[in-house]
Design an enzyme around this catalytic site. Sequence first.
Site, mmCIF file in Angstrom:
data_model
loop_
_atom_site.group_PDB
_atom_site.id
_atom_site.type_symbol
_atom_site.label_atom_id
_atom_site.label_comp_id
_atom_site.label_asym_id
_atom_site.label_seq_id
_atom_site.Cartn_x
_atom_site.Cartn_y
_atom_site.Cartn_z
ATOM 1 N N TYR A 1 11.871 -2.344 -0.305
ATOM 2 C CA TYR A 1 12.018 -2.546 1.142
ATOM 3 C C TYR A 1 12.803 -1.374 1.731
ATOM 4 O O TYR A 1 13.948 -1.135 1.326
ATOM 5 C CB TYR A 1 12.798 -3.833 1.441
ATOM 6 C CG TYR A 1 11.966 -5.103 1.397
ATOM 7 C CD1 TYR A 1 10.649 -5.112 0.959
ATOM 8 C CD2 TYR A 1 12.520 -6.306 1.813
ATOM 9 C CE1 TYR A 1 9.914 -6.287 0.934
ATOM 10 C CE2 TYR A 1 11.787 -7.489 1.790
ATOM 11 C CZ TYR A 1 10.484 -7.468 1.352
ATOM 12 O OH TYR A 1 9.759 -8.627 1.326
ATOM 13 N N TYR B 1 1.595 2.627 -3.288
ATOM 14 C CA TYR B 1 1.494 2.350 -4.723
ATOM 15 C C TYR B 1 0.316 3.100 -5.361
ATOM 16 O O TYR B 1 0.424 3.580 -6.495
ATOM 17 C CB TYR B 1 1.403 0.847 -4.966
ATOM 18 C CG TYR B 1 2.700 0.124 -4.650
ATOM 19 C CD1 TYR B 1 3.886 0.497 -5.293
ATOM 20 C CD2 TYR B 1 2.768 -0.898 -3.717
ATOM 21 C CE1 TYR B 1 5.084 -0.136 -5.011
ATOM 22 C CE2 TYR B 1 3.972 -1.544 -3.425
ATOM 23 C CZ TYR B 1 5.122 -1.148 -4.079
ATOM 24 O OH TYR B 1 6.309 -1.783 -3.800
HETATM 25 C C1 LIG Z 1 5.902 0.760 1.507
HETATM 26 C C2 LIG Z 1 7.272 1.451 1.562
HETATM 27 C C3 LIG Z 1 8.151 0.909 0.443
HETATM 28 C C4 LIG Z 1 7.068 2.967 1.381
HETATM 29 O O1 LIG Z 1 8.319 3.604 1.465
HETATM 30 P P1 LIG Z 1 8.517 4.892 2.394
HETATM 31 O O2 LIG Z 1 9.915 5.347 2.268
HETATM 32 O O3 LIG Z 1 8.022 4.563 3.757
HETATM 33 O O4 LIG Z 1 7.472 5.913 1.710
HETATM 34 P P2 LIG Z 1 7.715 7.419 1.277
HETATM 35 O O5 LIG Z 1 8.203 8.184 2.454
HETATM 36 O O6 LIG Z 1 8.565 7.442 0.060
HETATM 37 O O7 LIG Z 1 6.238 7.868 0.944
HETATM 38 C C5 LIG Z 1 5.785 8.158 -0.328
HETATM 39 C C6 LIG Z 1 4.275 8.276 -0.300
HETATM 40 O O8 LIG Z 1 3.685 7.020 0.050
HETATM 41 C C7 LIG Z 1 2.565 7.226 0.930
HETATM 42 N N1 LIG Z 1 2.827 6.650 2.242
HETATM 43 C C8 LIG Z 1 3.985 6.170 2.723
HETATM 44 N N2 LIG Z 1 3.837 5.719 3.973
HETATM 45 C C9 LIG Z 1 2.532 5.936 4.285
HETATM 46 C C10 LIG Z 1 1.747 5.686 5.439
HETATM 47 N N3 LIG Z 1 2.248 5.143 6.551
HETATM 48 N N4 LIG Z 1 0.446 6.024 5.407
HETATM 49 C C11 LIG Z 1 -0.082 6.590 4.315
HETATM 50 N N5 LIG Z 1 0.604 6.854 3.202
HETATM 51 C C12 LIG Z 1 1.891 6.528 3.189
HETATM 52 C C13 LIG Z 1 2.413 8.679 1.108
HETATM 53 O O9 LIG Z 1 1.426 9.086 0.198
HETATM 54 C C14 LIG Z 1 3.761 9.257 0.731
HETATM 55 O O10 LIG Z 1 3.672 10.504 0.112
HETATM 56 P P3 LIG Z 1 3.454 11.867 0.967
HETATM 57 O O11 LIG Z 1 4.463 11.828 2.078
HETATM 58 O O12 LIG Z 1 3.680 12.948 -0.032
HETATM 59 O O13 LIG Z 1 2.052 11.800 1.458
HETATM 60 C C15 LIG Z 1 7.952 1.223 2.944
HETATM 61 O O14 LIG Z 1 7.099 1.671 3.956
HETATM 62 C C16 LIG Z 1 8.390 -0.210 3.222
HETATM 63 O O15 LIG Z 1 9.503 -0.605 2.890
HETATM 64 N N6 LIG Z 1 7.538 -1.012 3.870
HETATM 65 C C17 LIG Z 1 7.893 -2.362 4.288
HETATM 66 C C18 LIG Z 1 8.091 -3.320 3.124
HETATM 67 C C19 LIG Z 1 6.921 -3.300 2.191
HETATM 68 O O16 LIG Z 1 5.772 -3.452 2.605
HETATM 69 N N7 LIG Z 1 7.214 -3.114 0.896
HETATM 70 C C20 LIG Z 1 6.206 -3.036 -0.135
HETATM 71 C C21 LIG Z 1 5.810 -4.360 -0.616
HETATM 72 S S1 LIG Z 1 7.115 -5.133 -1.544
#
Ligand SMILES: CC(C)(COP(=O)(O)OP(=O)(O)OC[C@H]1O[C@@H](n2cnc3c(N)ncnc32)[C@H](O)[C@@H]1OP(=O)(O)O)[C@@H](O)C(=O)NCCC(=O)NCCS
Length: 186
Positions: free
Chosen positions: A111, A156
């Site tokens: 998260y 993922y």
């Molecule tokens: C899903 C989540 C954990 C990703 O974390 P984040 O910090 O936003 O993602 P990151 O910045 O580390 O991104 C890593 C990679 O993920 C992918 N990614 C992340 N957000 C993305 C988006 N909006 N669209 C497409 N790809 C995405 C990208 O490939 C990215 O790599 P890149 O920047 O080199 O292309 C976050 O958005 C989140 O907490 N979401 C809400 C809760 C949730 O859904 N958790 C997962 C289920 S438990």
Amino acid sequence: MFNTHLYQLQNTVMSTIKILPATKADFKTLQEIGKKTFYETFSASNSDEVMQRYLNESFSEEKVKSELDNPQSLFYIAWDNQWPIGYLKLNRSEAQTELQENDSLEIERIYVLSDYQGKKVGQLLYDKAFEIAKENEKISIWLGVWEKNPKAIRFYEKNGFVPFSSHVFKMGDEEQTDIMMRKTIG
Ligand SMILES: CC(C)(COP(=O)(O)OP(=O)(O)OC[C@H]1O[C@@H](n2cnc3c(N)ncnc32)[C@H](O)[C@@H]1OP(=O)(O)O)[C@@H](O)C(=O)NCCC(=O)NCCS
């Protein structure tokens, strides 16, 4: 806690983000990030009543404290200086919500608060999960992700996870489907 410290992560250097194990004293932090992120992510797709019930049950003080007490569940918090901006919850052996194989590790939650998403905080938390899986000599990491959460699915997939099954769960009266994804560790 979060509104009073609204700040821009863009202005900080990513190397200042620290991923640290949570202690029992962090239960309020986990509760607040959990509720806020769940609400931000899923409130548009669920009724207010269903959301409130889920938040009250899943992030109650009693529930979060008992999860923290479980030695087979591991929590890590992402800190930007003194501000918590995300967390990771991992489950080993019988703490896993499904599968429960000894050689697998479950990511139950990654998260990241919405203001900080897309800035690699999720990646740092995932990297920690991978490190723990290796340290614990697991051969796979798995998770369940809601089929209507494309951002998380892409995140993922990018990290090498592939679907292997699905699981229906109830959110209020509605049946929703989680895609189960797994990554084998070489
Ligand atoms: C899903 C989540 C954990 C990703 O974390 P984040 O910090 O936003 O993602 P990151 O910045 O580390 O991104 C890593 C990679 O993920 C992918 N990614 C992340 N957000 C993305 C988006 N909006 N669209 C497409 N790809 C995405 C990208 O490939 C990215 O790599 P890149 O920047 O080199 O292309 C976050 O958005 C989140 O907490 N979401 C809400 C809760 C949730 O859904 N958790 C997962 C289920 S438990």
